[in-house]
Design an enzyme around this catalytic site. Structure first.
Site, mmCIF file in Angstrom:
data_model
loop_
_atom_site.group_PDB
_atom_site.id
_atom_site.type_symbol
_atom_site.label_atom_id
_atom_site.label_comp_id
_atom_site.label_asym_id
_atom_site.label_seq_id
_atom_site.Cartn_x
_atom_site.Cartn_y
_atom_site.Cartn_z
ATOM 1 N N HIS A 120 0.870 -1.179 0.000
ATOM 2 C CA HIS A 120 0.000 0.000 0.000
ATOM 3 C C HIS A 120 0.912 1.236 0.000
ATOM 4 O O HIS A 120 0.919 2.024 0.945
ATOM 5 C CB HIS A 120 -0.959 -0.029 1.204
ATOM 6 C CG HIS A 120 -2.167 0.860 1.070
ATOM 7 N ND1 HIS A 120 -3.454 0.401 1.229
ATOM 8 C CD2 HIS A 120 -2.287 2.180 0.812
ATOM 9 C CE1 HIS A 120 -4.311 1.411 1.074
ATOM 10 N NE2 HIS A 120 -3.620 2.496 0.826
ATOM 11 N N ASN A 290 -11.826 -0.202 -5.011
ATOM 12 C CA ASN A 290 -11.991 0.965 -4.150
ATOM 13 C C ASN A 290 -12.785 1.999 -4.929
ATOM 14 O O ASN A 290 -12.430 2.332 -6.060
ATOM 15 C CB ASN A 290 -10.633 1.578 -3.776
ATOM 16 C CG ASN A 290 -9.771 0.621 -2.971
ATOM 17 O OD1 ASN A 290 -10.257 -0.411 -2.492
ATOM 18 N ND2 ASN A 290 -8.506 0.954 -2.816
HETATM 19 C C1 FCB Z 1 -7.323 5.596 -1.464
HETATM 20 C C2 FCB Z 1 -6.162 4.996 -0.718
HETATM 21 C C3 FCB Z 1 -6.251 5.125 0.777
HETATM 22 C C4 FCB Z 1 -6.817 6.461 1.169
HETATM 23 C C5 FCB Z 1 -8.108 6.720 0.451
HETATM 24 C C6 FCB Z 1 -8.802 8.001 0.843
HETATM 25 O O1 FCB Z 1 -6.883 6.014 -2.727
HETATM 26 O O2 FCB Z 1 -6.027 3.636 -1.023
HETATM 27 O O3 FCB Z 1 -4.978 4.892 1.330
HETATM 28 O O4 FCB Z 1 -5.873 7.448 0.930
HETATM 29 O O5 FCB Z 1 -7.879 6.739 -0.927
#
Ligand code: FCB
Length: 447
Positions: A120, A290
């Site tokens: 990450h 996401n």
């Molecule tokens: C995503 C990321 C996470 C966080 C959120 C708001 O892009 O994976 O770490 O920053 O956005």
């Protein structure tokens, strides 16, 4: 609307650099993010970094108790590569692996499924010195790391994501320069993206060989809608979508890059060895998505990159990130992903909103807007499931207010408020709300 399937997995997500603190403790090596923050000469990062963050490195037991109290069934966290391999490869730091082993055991004791993300965004600084993701061998270094971690934790971790959001690594880190390593060189983007995808495929193989099961990739998808139906806006929308969304999913599922990328990058678009696509296409057990927002695309010949500009809807509500709140796009993208790439179990690995919480004089912060964001997005998710998309779980971003990368501590995404002076945790109204949703299996969501 009849709630969610009984085995639907409800969780929350975090990442190592954003919450752990103590980045150099117990023999860990520095990451590129540690270095990036400490070298900052402008912006919030001049004053802020992950040195303390939420101090989750020391307080993880307290945080797991909080998760248990909220009824979370799963927790998605990431591992810091440079805690485990201080130089990124070669020598293992046993204390780093031990830490994550204790975290995993504590989660299992609390009845919470651990889902680990291997990368990450915090690359060991020592690998950055050798070119990082620009170096073709970085994919192999990552696979070696995956092999070691999966060998130690693969018997207990119930799901693995190789990478989190390769687009952000390439775009923010190598085109915008707002994330580590802070480069602003468009020509680096396809090289970095390709090496990340190779790293993903090789890590799937290495992780499985070491005994891990249930492995996938996490991408961030931001559906692109045209500002008008003029042909040039439609073409710009296809380019924007190819760049941000299909750049990662097409090679993984279809074995090729979208044709628009050669047009976007022009002379910077490399020839890739054909064999690489076999590795990149290694089958996955799930796809992690996401989702935060959508954007509107306009053809813009004056744009610095790709001849398009992105806009937010002028009147729809936005979060503190200036991201439009548009739950409908979550339904749309899930239906589109299944139509384009076929059936694969999907996890929503992040979804959430940054809002400044109203001051809490007594009791929990009343973050009404975050409650509404969650509710509307869960309904949109349910709608996609009703339309046949195979979604197996949902992870709210984020468990805790945390270090929001280039924005520092100003943007609060947590279900749980963190006072960064005292590190006191206080569940917000959204945490209680989410807890009720989980306990009712989604039945309390009814519009
Ligand atoms: C995503 C990321 C996470 C966080 C959120 C708001 O892009 O994976 O770490 O920053 O956005």
């Amino acid at each position: 609307m009849s709630g969610f399937p009984k085995d639907f997995l409800w969780g929350a997500a975090t990442s190592a650099y954003q919450i752990e603190g103590s980045p150099l403790a117990d023999g860990a090596g520095p990451s590129n993010w540690h270095r990036f923050c400490h070298a900052a000469t402008a912006g919030p990062l001049l004053h802020e970094n992950g040195d303390v963050a939420c101090d989750h490195y020391h307080r993880y037991r307290e945080d797991i108790a909080l998760m248990k109290d909220l009824g979370l069934q799963a927790y998605r966290f990431s591992l810091s590569w440079s805690r485990i391999l201080p130089e990124g490869r070669g020598r293992v730091n046993p204390a780093g692996l031990d830490h994550y082993s204790r975290l995993v055991d504590a989660l299992l004791e609390a009845g919470i499924q651990p889902l680990a993300t291997l990368y990450h965004w915090d690359l060991p600084a020592a690998l950055d010195d050798q070119g990082g993701w620009l170096h073709r061998d970085c994919a192999g270094w990552f696979a070696d790391y995956a092999h070691r971690v999966c060998g130690r934790l693969g018997d207990r971790v119930t799901g693995w994501a190789t990478l989190n959001e390769p687009w952000v690594v390439a775009h923010e880190g190598h085109l915008q320069g707002t994330h580590a390593p802070g480069h602003a060189c468009p020509g680096e983007v396809p090289i970095v993206s390709h090496n990340l995808l190779r790293a993903h495929g090789m890590a799937l193989q290495a992780g499985r060989a070491a005994g891990a099961r249930n492995l996938g990739l996490v991408v961030n998808l931001e559906p692109k809608y045209p500002v008008s139906d003029r042909p040039e806006d439609l073409a710009a929308t296809r380019r924007a979508d190819a760049y941000m969304n299909r750049q990662y999913l097409d090679p993984v599922f279809l074995g090729r890059y979208p044709a628009e990328l050669a047009e976007i990058f022009g002379a910077d678009w490399p020839e890739f060895p054909e064999d690489d696509f076999k590795v990149i296409g290694e089958p996955m057990d799930f796809l992690g998505i996401n989702y935060y927002s959508r954007s509107l695309t306009r053809h813009d010949p004056a744009a610095a990159f790709g001849q398009w500009s992105s806009e937010r809807h002028p009147t729809n509500p936005r979060t503190d990130m200036d991201w439009e709140v548009f739950p409908q796009a979550l339904t749309d993208l899930l239906v589109d992903v299944q139509a384009r790439y076929g059936e694969i179990p999907i996890l929503i690995t992040e979804n959430g909103a940054a809002y400044t919480d109203p001051p809490s004089v007594v009791g929990e912060p009343q973050d009404r807007l975050r409650v509404e964001y969650l509710r509307s997005h869960l309904l949109a998710l349910r709608e996609a499931m009703d339309r046949g998309v195979d979604v197996r779980g949902y992870f709210a971003w984020s468990l805790l207010d945390n270090f929001e990368w280039a924005f520092g501590y100003a943007k609060r995404f947590g279900l749980v408020h963190v006072d960064f002076a005292t590190l006191k945790r206080t569940p917000k109204a959204s945490a209680r709300y989410y807890s009720d949703v989980i306990r009712s299996g989604g039945a309390t969501l009814a519009p």
